[in-house]
Design a protein around this motif. Structure first.
Motif, PDB file in Angstrom:
ATOM      1  N   LYS A  41      53.412  20.682  19.190  1.00 30.71           N
ATOM      2  CA  LYS A  41      52.508  20.410  18.079  1.00 30.71           C
ATOM      3  C   LYS A  41      51.229  21.237  18.162  1.00 30.71           C
ATOM      4  O   LYS A  41      50.557  21.457  17.156  1.00 30.71           O
ATOM      5  N   THR A  42      50.882  21.651  19.382  1.00 30.48           N
ATOM      6  CA  THR A  42      49.687  22.474  19.574  1.00 30.48           C
ATOM      7  C   THR A  42      50.112  23.887  19.935  1.00 30.48           C
ATOM      8  O   THR A  42      50.898  24.076  20.875  1.00 30.48           O
ATOM      9  N   PRO A  43      49.627  24.894  19.214  1.00 32.52           N
ATOM     10  CA  PRO A  43      50.043  26.280  19.472  1.00 32.52           C
ATOM     11  C   PRO A  43      49.765  26.732  20.903  1.00 32.52           C
ATOM     12  O   PRO A  43      48.635  26.605  21.390  1.00 32.52           O
ATOM     13  N   SER A  44      50.800  27.216  21.577  1.00 31.45           N
ATOM     14  CA  SER A  44      50.632  27.732  22.938  1.00 31.45           C
ATOM     15  C   SER A  44      51.234  29.127  23.077  1.00 31.45           C
ATOM     16  O   SER A  44      51.243  29.701  24.154  1.00 31.45           O
ATOM     17  N   PHE A  45      51.742  29.650  21.964  1.00 27.38           N
ATOM     18  CA  PHE A  45      52.380  30.961  21.952  1.00 27.38           C
ATOM     19  C   PHE A  45      51.317  32.011  21.605  1.00 27.38           C
ATOM     20  O   PHE A  45      50.735  31.985  20.524  1.00 27.38           O
ATOM     21  N   VAL A  46      51.055  32.909  22.547  1.00 25.92           N
ATOM     22  CA  VAL A  46      49.963  33.886  22.394  1.00 25.92           C
ATOM     23  C   VAL A  46      50.530  35.304  22.346  1.00 25.92           C
ATOM     24  O   VAL A  46      51.366  35.671  23.173  1.00 25.92           O
ATOM     25  N   VAL A  47      50.050  36.068  21.378  1.00 26.31           N
ATOM     26  CA  VAL A  47      50.462  37.468  21.236  1.00 26.31           C
ATOM     27  C   VAL A  47      49.251  38.365  21.472  1.00 26.31           C
ATOM     28  O   VAL A  47      48.190  38.145  20.884  1.00 26.31           O
ATOM     29  N   SER A  48      49.414  39.351  22.331  1.00 27.38           N
ATOM     30  CA  SER A  48      48.352  40.320  22.612  1.00 27.38           C
ATOM     31  C   SER A  48      48.731  41.668  22.007  1.00 27.38           C
ATOM     32  O   SER A  48      49.537  42.399  22.584  1.00 27.38           O
ATOM     33  N   PRO A  49      48.154  42.023  20.836  1.00 28.41           N
ATOM     34  CA  PRO A  49      48.448  43.332  20.232  1.00 28.41           C
ATOM     35  C   PRO A  49      48.047  44.486  21.143  1.00 28.41           C
ATOM     36  O   PRO A  49      48.710  45.528  21.166  1.00 28.41           O
ATOM     37  N   GLU A  50      46.984  44.282  21.883  1.00 27.98           N
ATOM     38  CA  GLU A  50      46.495  45.334  22.774  1.00 27.98           C
ATOM     39  C   GLU A  50      47.501  45.635  23.883  1.00 27.98           C
ATOM     40  O   GLU A  50      47.806  46.797  24.178  1.00 27.98           O
ATOM     41  N   ARG A  51      48.051  44.598  24.481  1.00 28.38           N
ATOM     42  CA  ARG A  51      49.008  44.776  25.578  1.00 28.38           C
ATOM     43  C   ARG A  51      50.448  44.876  25.071  1.00 28.38           C
ATOM     44  O   ARG A  51      51.365  45.139  25.831  1.00 28.38           O
ATOM     45  N   LYS A  52      50.650  44.610  23.770  1.00 30.28           N
ATOM     46  CA  LYS A  52      51.974  44.624  23.148  1.00 30.28           C
ATOM     47  C   LYS A  52      52.928  43.648  23.847  1.00 30.28           C
ATOM     48  O   LYS A  52      54.092  43.941  24.084  1.00 30.28           O
ATOM     49  N   MET A  53      52.388  42.481  24.164  1.00 29.39           N
ATOM     50  CA  MET A  53      53.140  41.453  24.871  1.00 29.39           C
ATOM     51  C   MET A  53      52.915  40.096  24.214  1.00 29.39           C
ATOM     52  O   MET A  53      51.947  39.905  23.466  1.00 29.39           O
ATOM     53  N   TRP A  54      53.785  39.149  24.530  1.00 31.60           N
ATOM     54  CA  TRP A  54      53.633  37.770  24.091  1.00 31.60           C
ATOM     55  C   TRP A  54      53.920  36.846  25.267  1.00 31.60           C
ATOM     56  O   TRP A  54      54.615  37.218  26.203  1.00 31.60           O
ATOM     57  N   ARG A  55      53.373  35.641  25.169  1.00 35.23           N
ATOM     58  CA  ARG A  55      53.585  34.685  26.261  1.00 35.23           C
ATOM     59  C   ARG A  55      53.385  33.274  25.744  1.00 35.23           C
ATOM     60  O   ARG A  55      52.485  33.017  24.952  1.00 35.23           O
ATOM     61  N   CYS A  56      54.247  32.364  26.169  1.00 36.68           N
ATOM     62  CA  CYS A  56      54.076  30.952  25.863  1.00 36.68           C
ATOM     63  C   CYS A  56      53.410  30.284  27.054  1.00 36.68           C
ATOM     64  O   CYS A  56      53.930  30.341  28.173  1.00 36.68           O
ATOM     65  N   PHE A  57      52.275  29.658  26.799  1.00 39.29           N
ATOM     66  CA  PHE A  57      51.562  28.948  27.860  1.00 39.29           C
ATOM     67  C   PHE A  57      51.886  27.457  27.823  1.00 39.29           C
ATOM     68  O   PHE A  57      51.199  26.648  28.440  1.00 39.29           O
ATOM     69  N   GLY A  58      52.951  27.128  27.112  1.00 36.02           N
ATOM     70  CA  GLY A  58      53.405  25.745  27.055  1.00 36.02           C
ATOM     71  C   GLY A  58      54.526  25.493  28.045  1.00 36.02           C
ATOM     72  O   GLY A  58      54.666  26.191  29.056  1.00 36.02           O
ATOM     73  N   SER A  59      55.396  24.548  27.703  1.00 40.19           N
ATOM     74  CA  SER A  59      56.399  24.082  28.668  1.00 40.19           C
ATOM     75  C   SER A  59      57.490  25.097  28.975  1.00 40.19           C
ATOM     76  O   SER A  59      58.058  25.091  30.066  1.00 40.19           O
TER      77      SER A  59
END
Length: 277
Positions: A41-59
């Motif tokens: 329910k709370t956004p934990s998916f982060v996209v870094s345009p600078e690093r051209k990477m994505w990461r989920c900081f959730g479960s």
């Protein structure tokens, strides 16, 4: 190939690419979204345009580059993701080996050619055409999902041979088999054909529904044929990873964040025809 992969990643704006799949919102110099790979329910998916990477900081803790996202979201292998992203980036692949094309690419081509053949045969078989009409399926839906008919025998084998395909590749695609006389015959005979697509919309397999009249003939010979027959698993078809109709309904599912599940192909098609997307 490593150089081409880097060129592709450099050309593709990862944020713009992912926006076609998820609802990204600004979060400082990054972007955030609800993770598409687990419920939250709370956004934990982060996209870094600078690093051209994505990461989920959730479960789920998943992360990676644009290749990893496409492979995971669309449930495809690296070879498919490479071709898709190369086309998107406008980069011609120079290092796809003949072996790689032989292993995967030709199977897509053969299944596509078989789908076209089955469609042509449906128009020529009045009983198969009438069967679909009696089940309530209209022509538009039938054409939209490329339904067809397999007359069987060696009709498809001969058609594909004339188009230049190798008999061994037809067997690898699950479209033919050797009979007791050591002759290649079509796997599907007297069946309504439902092409099965992967999430990218490529034909990877088929389900065949036997016509009632053919089933009766076989019963008279004391042979009970299965009502439905599926392609065997191949390098491009994994039964447990592909859901019929998902290639068309995935965007609406993502928007609604809900899914309506049904048992078989006809159930899906009739629901789709009735407006359930």
């Amino acid at each position: 190939m490593a150089g081409e992969i880097e060129k592709i990643k450099e050309k593709i704006d990862i944020a713009e690419f992912l926006k076609a799949y998820i609802d990204l919102r600004p979060a400082g110099k990054n972007l955030k979204a609800l993770c598409p790979f687990h419920a939250e329910k709370t956004p934990s998916f982060v996209v870094s345009p600078e690093r051209k990477m994505w990461r989920c900081f959730g479960s789920c803790g998943e992360g990676g580059d644009v290749f990893k996202f496409l492979m995971k979201y669309e449930n495809i292998e690296f070879y498919e993701a490479l071709k898709t992203l190369a086309e998107r980036a406008g980069i011609a692949l120079q290092t796809v080996s003949p072996r790689e094309h032989k292993e995967f690419g030709v199977l897509y081509d053969i299944n596509e050619a078989a789908k076209d053949f089955f469609q042509e045969q449906l128009a020529l078989n009045q009983e198969a055409f009438n069967y679909l009409k009696e089940r309530g399926l209209n022509n538009e839906t039938s054409e939209e999902f490329s339904l067809g008919f397999s007359p069987g025998g060696e009709a498809l084998v001969l058609h594909l041979l004339k188009k230049g395909y190798d008999i061994q590749d037809m067997a690898r695609a699950g479209l033919t088999y050797k009979n007791a006389q050591n002759l290649y015959r079509d796997k599907f005979e007297g069946r309504i054909m439902f092409p099965i697509y992967n999430t990218m919309g490529k034909t990877v397999a088929f389900t065949g529904r036997i016509l009632p009249s053919i089933a009766k003939i076989l019963e008279g010979r004391s042979f009970e044929a299965p009502k439905y027959m599926n392609s065997p698993e191949t390098p491009i078809f994994n039964k447990s990873k592909i859901l019929y109709g998902f290639h068309r309904s995935k965007n609406e599912i993502a928007k609604q964040r809900a899914v309506f599940m049904v048992e078989g192909q006809m159930d899906f098609l009739m629901a789709w025809q009735a407006g359930v997307k």
